[in-house]
Motif scaffolding. Sequence first.
Motif, mmCIF file in Angstrom:
data_model
loop_
_atom_site.group_PDB
_atom_site.id
_atom_site.type_symbol
_atom_site.label_atom_id
_atom_site.label_comp_id
_atom_site.label_asym_id
_atom_site.label_seq_id
_atom_site.Cartn_x
_atom_site.Cartn_y
_atom_site.Cartn_z
ATOM 1 N N VAL A 1 -20.202 -46.478 -19.134
ATOM 2 C CA VAL A 1 -21.077 -47.499 -19.700
ATOM 3 C C VAL A 1 -22.505 -46.968 -19.592
ATOM 4 O O VAL A 1 -23.050 -46.902 -18.495
ATOM 5 C CB VAL A 1 -20.936 -48.837 -18.932
ATOM 6 C CG1 VAL A 1 -21.785 -49.917 -19.584
ATOM 7 C CG2 VAL A 1 -19.473 -49.266 -18.860
ATOM 8 N N PRO A 2 -23.100 -46.534 -20.704
ATOM 9 C CA PRO A 2 -24.426 -45.908 -20.646
ATOM 10 C C PRO A 2 -25.463 -46.872 -20.080
ATOM 11 O O PRO A 2 -25.222 -48.080 -20.107
ATOM 12 C CB PRO A 2 -24.732 -45.563 -22.107
ATOM 13 C CG PRO A 2 -23.444 -45.752 -22.854
ATOM 14 C CD PRO A 2 -22.604 -46.678 -22.064
ATOM 15 N N PRO A 3 -26.617 -46.406 -19.595
ATOM 16 C CA PRO A 3 -27.108 -45.033 -19.731
ATOM 17 C C PRO A 3 -26.749 -44.132 -18.539
ATOM 18 O O PRO A 3 -26.924 -42.921 -18.644
ATOM 19 C CB PRO A 3 -28.633 -45.230 -19.792
ATOM 20 C CG PRO A 3 -28.875 -46.428 -18.919
ATOM 21 C CD PRO A 3 -27.653 -47.313 -19.073
ATOM 22 N N ASN A 4 -26.262 -44.679 -17.408
ATOM 23 C CA ASN A 4 -26.100 -43.839 -16.219
ATOM 24 C C ASN A 4 -24.635 -43.667 -15.823
ATOM 25 O O ASN A 4 -23.775 -43.672 -16.673
ATOM 26 C CB ASN A 4 -26.956 -44.392 -15.078
ATOM 27 C CG ASN A 4 -28.439 -44.366 -15.450
ATOM 28 O OD1 ASN A 4 -28.908 -43.371 -16.005
ATOM 29 N ND2 ASN A 4 -29.147 -45.444 -15.192
ATOM 30 N N TYR A 5 -24.390 -43.555 -14.525
ATOM 31 C CA TYR A 5 -23.032 -43.256 -14.068
ATOM 32 C C TYR A 5 -22.251 -44.511 -13.722
ATOM 33 O O TYR A 5 -21.720 -44.643 -12.631
ATOM 34 C CB TYR A 5 -23.088 -42.284 -12.888
ATOM 35 C CG TYR A 5 -23.533 -40.896 -13.311
ATOM 36 C CD1 TYR A 5 -22.643 -40.030 -13.950
ATOM 37 C CD2 TYR A 5 -24.838 -40.467 -13.091
ATOM 38 C CE1 TYR A 5 -23.050 -38.769 -14.359
ATOM 39 C CE2 TYR A 5 -25.250 -39.209 -13.497
ATOM 40 C CZ TYR A 5 -24.357 -38.359 -14.127
ATOM 41 O OH TYR A 5 -24.750 -37.121 -14.541
ATOM 42 N N ASP A 6 -22.162 -45.435 -14.670
ATOM 43 C CA ASP A 6 -21.308 -46.605 -14.492
ATOM 44 C C ASP A 6 -20.069 -46.445 -15.371
ATOM 45 O O ASP A 6 -20.181 -46.055 -16.536
ATOM 46 C CB ASP A 6 -22.067 -47.884 -14.910
ATOM 47 C CG ASP A 6 -23.149 -48.225 -13.911
ATOM 48 O OD1 ASP A 6 -22.813 -48.428 -12.733
ATOM 49 O OD2 ASP A 6 -24.338 -48.241 -14.314
ATOM 50 N N HIS A 7 -18.907 -46.738 -14.788
ATOM 51 C CA HIS A 7 -17.631 -46.603 -15.506
ATOM 52 C C HIS A 7 -16.829 -47.863 -15.232
ATOM 53 O O HIS A 7 -16.743 -48.313 -14.096
ATOM 54 C CB HIS A 7 -16.869 -45.368 -15.010
ATOM 55 C CG HIS A 7 -17.679 -44.108 -15.103
ATOM 56 N ND1 HIS A 7 -17.595 -43.233 -16.163
ATOM 57 C CD2 HIS A 7 -18.620 -43.592 -14.271
ATOM 58 C CE1 HIS A 7 -18.435 -42.241 -15.982
ATOM 59 N NE2 HIS A 7 -19.085 -42.432 -14.843
ATOM 60 N N ASP A 8 -16.225 -48.458 -16.280
ATOM 61 C CA ASP A 8 -15.577 -49.756 -16.070
ATOM 62 C C ASP A 8 -14.059 -49.694 -15.986
ATOM 63 O O ASP A 8 -13.401 -50.711 -15.860
ATOM 64 C CB ASP A 8 -16.048 -50.781 -17.111
ATOM 65 C CG ASP A 8 -15.717 -50.364 -18.534
ATOM 66 O OD1 ASP A 8 -15.087 -49.299 -18.709
ATOM 67 O OD2 ASP A 8 -16.094 -51.105 -19.460
ATOM 68 N N GLU A 9 -13.453 -48.493 -16.116
ATOM 69 C CA GLU A 9 -12.023 -48.333 -15.822
ATOM 70 C C GLU A 9 -11.741 -46.844 -15.622
ATOM 71 O O GLU A 9 -12.641 -46.018 -15.726
ATOM 72 C CB GLU A 9 -11.140 -48.958 -16.901
ATOM 73 C CG GLU A 9 -11.311 -48.387 -18.278
ATOM 74 C CD GLU A 9 -10.438 -49.118 -19.315
ATOM 75 O OE1 GLU A 9 -9.212 -49.162 -19.118
ATOM 76 O OE2 GLU A 9 -10.990 -49.613 -20.310
#
Length: 386
Positions: free
Chosen positions: A229-237
């Motif tokens: 999930v931009p812009p950084n190091y977030d991921h939702d699965e």
Amino acid sequence: MSDRILLAIPNVGDAEARNLKACIDENFVSTVGRFVGELEEKCADISGTSMGVATAAGTQALHMSLRALNIGADDLVILPSFTFIASANAIRHSGAMPWLMDISNDWTLCPEAVSRALEANCTIENGQCIHRPTGKRVAAMMPVYTLGTPADMSALNAIAKRWHLKTIADAAAAIGVSIAGAPIGEFADATCYSFNGNKTITCGGGGMIVGNDETMMKRAKHLTTTARVPPNYDHDEVGYNYRMTNLEAAVGCAQMGKLDDFLIAKQRIRKAYNTAFADRAGIVDFPAPAERTSTCWFSGFVFEDPKHAVSTFCEHLNAYNIEARPFWKPVHLQVPYKDAPYEDMSKTESLWNRIVTLPCSTSLSASDQDRVIECTLRALDEMGVS
Ligand SMILES: *Cc1c(COP(=O)(O)O)cnc(C)c1O
């Protein structure tokens, strides 16, 4: 001795070199760059769909289509046993299990067989198709466009609708074909291509999903790019790194410019073999169903009598410095799928070990094809095929 004639090799040249040079000049050699988006657009356009999602392999395109359609553990996916094992592997990668079925005379998933199996084993419960013997959900069917020829999608889609199934087309080698005049992309929820080196066009390696359901397609893109999930190091699965590189896409964009010529070459090669073998007893042509165009990805012939060993024929051609090969061994006969449920396989079992594929590269010259034809006829005589 004359040069060896190979089965199906890439046909690349100056246009591919120019695009690769542009990647290097612009310093975009990895998974970001203009060619990836351009190839996605070109593939969507030719398929009659609104979107394309590039992957690093055709197997990944199938896997991500299943995941984007929320198909996984405890699901069954109807698959013709007569396919390359990658179709079944993609289903297993998603956690689902293939439910293997027979083909029709056109070598694609048989609508009657599918309908019969569903009627005999399944019930609709809460809007889902449940396979009574295992209690699993039958989530989808994955018709395979064998030899680059689409399956009978009007019949299969009617069954899919009646049984609430999603459709994922394994169109690995079928880019550019149509059904009753319409491009293939509109006949399945997701349609998947491969750009491996032996396919109709190549990126070196790569794959593509095309489809019209933008929610599903965006989810496929998300999954292939680490679910970030931009812009950084977030991921939702838990995502995947299944991206195509700009270098591969650059080759693919150049190949797309040649697709029309490649399809003409493949069809010319098929026709030349069929014409040359028309009067030869003991062998028959590959199928060519009406109303569906084909890339004619592979060409060759089928022995009428299974007593003639394909391997013996291939050894004869090999001695003439020509590559000839058998075709797919069905999935239900493969070790990793010994536990997958399967239905009657009469057609598949009587067909698969009678098929011979012959050289059919788009770069095959008329004189080389004449040599293949001459050596084939000689080998058939030597084997006493009549
Ligand atoms: C080639 C092929 C695949 C797999 O594609 P890759 O790009 O090699 O992963 C899947 N299904 C069929 C029918 C194929 O011919």
